[in-house]
Design a protein around this motif. Structure first.
Motif, PDB file in Angstrom:
ATOM      1  N   SER A   9       0.810  -1.217   0.000  1.00  0.00           N
ATOM      2  CA  SER A   9       0.000   0.000   0.000  1.00  0.00           C
ATOM      3  C   SER A   9       0.844   1.270   0.000  1.00  0.00           C
ATOM      4  O   SER A   9       0.315   2.367  -0.059  1.00  0.00           O
ATOM      5  CB  SER A   9      -0.930   0.011   1.218  1.00  0.00           C
ATOM      6  N   GLU A  10       2.164   1.117   0.040  1.00  0.00           N
ATOM      7  CA  GLU A  10       3.061   2.266   0.137  1.00  0.00           C
ATOM      8  C   GLU A  10       3.155   3.003  -1.193  1.00  0.00           C
ATOM      9  O   GLU A  10       3.010   2.414  -2.270  1.00  0.00           O
ATOM     10  CB  GLU A  10       4.452   1.782   0.565  1.00  0.00           C
ATOM     11  N   GLU A  11       3.407   4.283  -1.104  1.00  0.00           N
ATOM     12  CA  GLU A  11       3.641   5.105  -2.293  1.00  0.00           C
ATOM     13  C   GLU A  11       4.994   5.787  -2.162  1.00  0.00           C
ATOM     14  O   GLU A  11       5.395   6.194  -1.074  1.00  0.00           O
ATOM     15  CB  GLU A  11       2.548   6.165  -2.454  1.00  0.00           C
ATOM     16  N   PHE A  12       5.685   5.898  -3.290  1.00  0.00           N
ATOM     17  CA  PHE A  12       6.949   6.626  -3.324  1.00  0.00           C
ATOM     18  C   PHE A  12       6.723   7.982  -3.975  1.00  0.00           C
ATOM     19  O   PHE A  12       5.906   8.111  -4.895  1.00  0.00           O
ATOM     20  CB  PHE A  12       8.014   5.856  -4.105  1.00  0.00           C
ATOM     21  N   ILE A  13       7.445   8.983  -3.506  1.00  0.00           N
ATOM     22  CA  ILE A  13       7.397  10.316  -4.101  1.00  0.00           C
ATOM     23  C   ILE A  13       8.617  10.473  -5.008  1.00  0.00           C
ATOM     24  O   ILE A  13       9.754  10.400  -4.549  1.00  0.00           O
ATOM     25  CB  ILE A  13       7.402  11.414  -3.016  1.00  0.00           C
ATOM     26  N   LEU A  14       8.377  10.643  -6.306  1.00  0.00           N
ATOM     27  CA  LEU A  14       9.456  10.832  -7.270  1.00  0.00           C
ATOM     28  C   LEU A  14       9.729  12.324  -7.407  1.00  0.00           C
ATOM     29  O   LEU A  14       8.944  13.057  -8.016  1.00  0.00           O
ATOM     30  CB  LEU A  14       9.078  10.216  -8.624  1.00  0.00           C
ATOM     31  N   LEU A  15      10.802  12.778  -6.812  1.00  0.00           N
ATOM     32  CA  LEU A  15      11.080  14.217  -6.769  1.00  0.00           C
ATOM     33  C   LEU A  15      11.426  14.790  -8.141  1.00  0.00           C
ATOM     34  O   LEU A  15      10.969  15.874  -8.500  1.00  0.00           O
ATOM     35  CB  LEU A  15      12.233  14.490  -5.789  1.00  0.00           C
ATOM     36  N   GLY A  16      12.226  14.048  -8.928  1.00  0.00           N
ATOM     37  CA  GLY A  16      12.638  14.563 -10.230  1.00  0.00           C
ATOM     38  C   GLY A  16      13.307  15.914 -10.079  1.00  0.00           C
ATOM     39  O   GLY A  16      14.251  16.083  -9.321  1.00  0.00           O
ATOM     40  N   PHE A  17      12.775  16.914 -10.804  1.00  0.00           N
ATOM     41  CA  PHE A  17      13.247  18.289 -10.664  1.00  0.00           C
ATOM     42  C   PHE A  17      12.142  19.166 -10.091  1.00  0.00           C
ATOM     43  O   PHE A  17      11.925  20.290 -10.533  1.00  0.00           O
ATOM     44  CB  PHE A  17      13.696  18.846 -12.014  1.00  0.00           C
ATOM     45  N   SER A  18      11.426  18.639  -9.072  1.00  0.00           N
ATOM     46  CA  SER A  18      10.338  19.404  -8.458  1.00  0.00           C
ATOM     47  C   SER A  18      10.854  20.658  -7.754  1.00  0.00           C
ATOM     48  O   SER A  18      10.093  21.600  -7.525  1.00  0.00           O
ATOM     49  CB  SER A  18       9.574  18.527  -7.458  1.00  0.00           C
ATOM     50  N   TRP A  22      10.456  25.454 -13.079  1.00  0.00           N
ATOM     51  CA  TRP A  22      10.570  26.080 -14.396  1.00  0.00           C
ATOM     52  C   TRP A  22      11.105  25.092 -15.438  1.00  0.00           C
ATOM     53  O   TRP A  22      10.979  25.329 -16.647  1.00  0.00           O
ATOM     54  CB  TRP A  22      11.475  27.305 -14.315  1.00  0.00           C
ATOM     55  N   LEU A  23      11.670  23.966 -14.987  1.00  0.00           N
ATOM     56  CA  LEU A  23      12.182  22.957 -15.918  1.00  0.00           C
ATOM     57  C   LEU A  23      11.114  21.960 -16.358  1.00  0.00           C
ATOM     58  O   LEU A  23      11.310  21.216 -17.324  1.00  0.00           O
ATOM     59  CB  LEU A  23      13.336  22.177 -15.275  1.00  0.00           C
ATOM     60  N   GLU A  24       9.975  21.933 -15.659  1.00  0.00           N
ATOM     61  CA  GLU A  24       9.004  20.867 -15.886  1.00  0.00           C
ATOM     62  C   GLU A  24       8.354  20.941 -17.267  1.00  0.00           C
ATOM     63  O   GLU A  24       8.200  19.905 -17.929  1.00  0.00           O
ATOM     64  CB  GLU A  24       7.934  20.897 -14.788  1.00  0.00           C
ATOM     65  N   LEU A  25       7.981  22.127 -17.741  1.00  0.00           N
ATOM     66  CA  LEU A  25       7.365  22.236 -19.063  1.00  0.00           C
ATOM     67  C   LEU A  25       8.340  21.848 -20.175  1.00  0.00           C
ATOM     68  O   LEU A  25       7.984  21.040 -21.053  1.00  0.00           O
ATOM     69  CB  LEU A  25       6.822  23.654 -19.286  1.00  0.00           C
ATOM     70  N   PRO A  26       9.584  22.385 -20.175  1.00  0.00           N
ATOM     71  CA  PRO A  26      10.531  21.941 -21.205  1.00  0.00           C
ATOM     72  C   PRO A  26      10.798  20.439 -21.157  1.00  0.00           C
ATOM     73  O   PRO A  26      10.902  19.791 -22.204  1.00  0.00           O
ATOM     74  CB  PRO A  26      11.810  22.738 -20.892  1.00  0.00           C
ATOM     75  N   LEU A  27      10.895  19.864 -19.935  1.00  0.00           N
ATOM     76  CA  LEU A  27      11.129  18.430 -19.813  1.00  0.00           C
ATOM     77  C   LEU A  27       9.942  17.630 -20.336  1.00  0.00           C
ATOM     78  O   LEU A  27      10.123  16.587 -20.982  1.00  0.00           O
ATOM     79  CB  LEU A  27      11.400  18.058 -18.352  1.00  0.00           C
ATOM     80  N   PHE A  28       8.728  18.101 -20.058  1.00  0.00           N
ATOM     81  CA  PHE A  28       7.537  17.404 -20.561  1.00  0.00           C
ATOM     82  C   PHE A  28       7.555  17.356 -22.084  1.00  0.00           C
ATOM     83  O   PHE A  28       7.271  16.305 -22.683  1.00  0.00           O
ATOM     84  CB  PHE A  28       6.272  18.109 -20.066  1.00  0.00           C
ATOM     85  N   VAL A  29       7.879  18.463 -22.723  1.00  0.00           N
ATOM     86  CA  VAL A  29       7.928  18.509 -24.190  1.00  0.00           C
ATOM     87  C   VAL A  29       9.014  17.565 -24.715  1.00  0.00           C
ATOM     88  O   VAL A  29       8.782  16.794 -25.660  1.00  0.00           O
ATOM     89  CB  VAL A  29       8.183  19.953 -24.675  1.00  0.00           C
ATOM     90  N   VAL A  30      10.185  17.601 -24.090  1.00  0.00           N
ATOM     91  CA  VAL A  30      11.287  16.730 -24.523  1.00  0.00           C
ATOM     92  C   VAL A  30      10.916  15.260 -24.349  1.00  0.00           C
ATOM     93  O   VAL A  30      11.128  14.442 -25.259  1.00  0.00           O
ATOM     94  CB  VAL A  30      12.574  17.057 -23.731  1.00  0.00           C
ATOM     95  N   PHE A  31      10.334  14.910 -23.190  1.00  0.00           N
ATOM     96  CA  PHE A  31       9.954  13.520 -22.935  1.00  0.00           C
ATOM     97  C   PHE A  31       8.903  13.046 -23.938  1.00  0.00           C
ATOM     98  O   PHE A  31       8.999  11.942 -24.484  1.00  0.00           O
ATOM     99  CB  PHE A  31       9.392  13.363 -21.519  1.00  0.00           C
ATOM    100  N   LEU A  32       7.888  13.877 -24.171  1.00  0.00           N
ATOM    101  CA  LEU A  32       6.792  13.481 -25.054  1.00  0.00           C
ATOM    102  C   LEU A  32       7.275  13.312 -26.500  1.00  0.00           C
ATOM    103  O   LEU A  32       6.977  12.292 -27.143  1.00  0.00           O
ATOM    104  CB  LEU A  32       5.677  14.525 -24.995  1.00  0.00           C
ATOM    105  N   VAL A  33       8.008  14.283 -27.004  1.00  0.00           N
ATOM    106  CA  VAL A  33       8.509  14.200 -28.380  1.00  0.00           C
ATOM    107  C   VAL A  33       9.457  13.008 -28.535  1.00  0.00           C
ATOM    108  O   VAL A  33       9.376  12.253 -29.517  1.00  0.00           O
ATOM    109  CB  VAL A  33       9.214  15.515 -28.772  1.00  0.00           C
ATOM    110  N   SER A  34      10.342  12.825 -27.565  1.00  0.00           N
ATOM    111  CA  SER A  34      11.294  11.711 -27.624  1.00  0.00           C
ATOM    112  C   SER A  34      10.559  10.379 -27.607  1.00  0.00           C
ATOM    113  O   SER A  34      10.922   9.449 -28.345  1.00  0.00           O
ATOM    114  CB  SER A  34      12.275  11.781 -26.453  1.00  0.00           C
ATOM    115  N   TYR A  35       9.521  10.270 -26.770  1.00  0.00           N
ATOM    116  CA  TYR A  35       8.773   9.014 -26.677  1.00  0.00           C
ATOM    117  C   TYR A  35       8.049   8.700 -27.982  1.00  0.00           C
ATOM    118  O   TYR A  35       8.062   7.551 -28.456  1.00  0.00           O
ATOM    119  CB  TYR A  35       7.776   9.093 -25.518  1.00  0.00           C
ATOM    120  N   ILE A  36       7.421   9.704 -28.583  1.00  0.00           N
ATOM    121  CA  ILE A  36       6.724   9.494 -29.860  1.00  0.00           C
ATOM    122  C   ILE A  36       7.708   9.062 -30.946  1.00  0.00           C
ATOM    123  O   ILE A  36       7.444   8.118 -31.712  1.00  0.00           O
ATOM    124  CB  ILE A  36       5.984  10.779 -30.279  1.00  0.00           C
TER     125      ILE A  36
END
Length: 331
Positions: A9-18, A22-36
């Protein structure tokens, strides 16, 4: 039993670059485009290699295995990373974390040996061309690929079991984008020296030994290629091997930096960025490297598109004449 239920039942918190929103939007775009691009590029290599009879060779058999690895590897990590970037609660369940750890570690370990097998295939093709069909026959190719997959999954089961058994004393914040052994070991509240030593030893086996064998193979390959009198033959040999060497440098270079460097606070952010490189960027670049520098793959892709177009045209014409026939009968 209560400890098991508590872990499930445990959950882990993935900090990333939280801490750097300001890095989250650029990273989201990079991750999404790279994945596609990863999905499209690797699916194209798999389809072309299977549907074109001219590519039914050991080289493209192993390349298909590499594409399957890259597809599964990115799918095990990137979707969850995209969800966490968009969410205010950047969490992952214990079960998903375990699955992510097992799958990503198994596939990464498999790729370590698979790239070594691919270099052996190029060594035999260039240095022993007259014996190539005898050495790299269908059964041996299957055995080599199976050995890579079995060793990768065996390593994953062992390392994951040892890592997950470490007591965490309530620590849940994983300073990473996904569940990986070095990041999870940092949650432990006991001495992890033995685990780190074991991880270092296995990393040497899975990283340094294949790299050494690859370098030895390519030393012989370069020596053999320089003996080829035909400039076209040398260019083709260097082109094929050059693609593989680029993949080797990208994959092993980043993995060695992540798993074999001494831990230090200064390398924490760099480690996260490097892990993104071999987890996302390298699987995206592999299809581009192998297709842009390979005339056989590009030719096979063109033939596949031409056949699909011809079938579509024939189907359209059949539908047209069938419609005319039905109208004629009705009249």
């Amino acid at each position: 039993m209560s400890l098991v239920n508590e872990s499930i039942s445990e959950e882990f918190i993935l900090l990333g670059f939280s801490d750097r929103p300001w890095l989250e939007l650029p990273l989201f775009v990079v991750f999404l485009v790279s994945y596609i691009l990863t999905i499209f590029g690797n699916m194209m290599i798999i389809l072309v290699s299977r549907l074109d009879a001219k590519l039914h060779t050991p080289m493209y058999f192993f390349l298909t295995n590499l594409s399957v690895l890259d597809l599964c590897y990115t799918t095990s990590t990137v979707p969850q990373m995209l969800i966490n970037i968009c969410s205010t609660r950047k969490v992952i369940s214990y079960g998903c974390c375990v699955a992510q750890l097992l799958i990503s570690l198994a596939l990464g370990s498999t790729e370590c040996f698979l790239l070594g097998v691919m270099s052996f295939d190029r060594f035999v093709a260039i240095c022993r061309p007259l014996h190539y069909s005898v050495i790299m026959h269908h059964r041996r190719c299957f055995q080599l690929a199976a050995a890579c997959w079995i060793s990768g999954f065996s390593n994953s089961v062992l390392q994951s079991t040892w890592t997950l058994q470490m007591p965490r004393c309530g620590h849940k914040e994983v300073d990473h984008f996904f569940c990986e052994v070095p990041a999870l070991l940092k949650l432990s509240c006991v001495d992890t020296t033995a685990n780190e030593a074991e991880l270092f030893f296995i990393s040497v086996v899975f990283l340094l030994i294949p790299v050494t064998l690859i370098l030895i193979s390519y030393a012989f390959i370069v020596k053999a290629v320089l003996r080829i009198r035909s400039a076209e033959g040398r260019r083709k040999a260097f082109g094929t091997c050059g693609s593989h060497l680029i993949v080797v440098v990208l994959f092993y270079g980043t993995a060695i930096y992540m798993y074999l460097q001494p831990p230090s606070p200064a390398s924490k952010v760099q480690g996260k960025m490097v892990s993104l490189f071999y987890a996302i960027i390298t699987p995206m670049l592999n299809p581009l490297i192998y297709t842009l520098r390979n005339k056989e793959v590009k030719g096979a892709f063109k033939r596949l598109i031409a056949r699909a177009f011809m079938k579509l045209t024939f189907s359209s014409r059949s539908c047209f004449w069938s419609l005319c026939f039905i109208i004629a009968i009705e009249i």
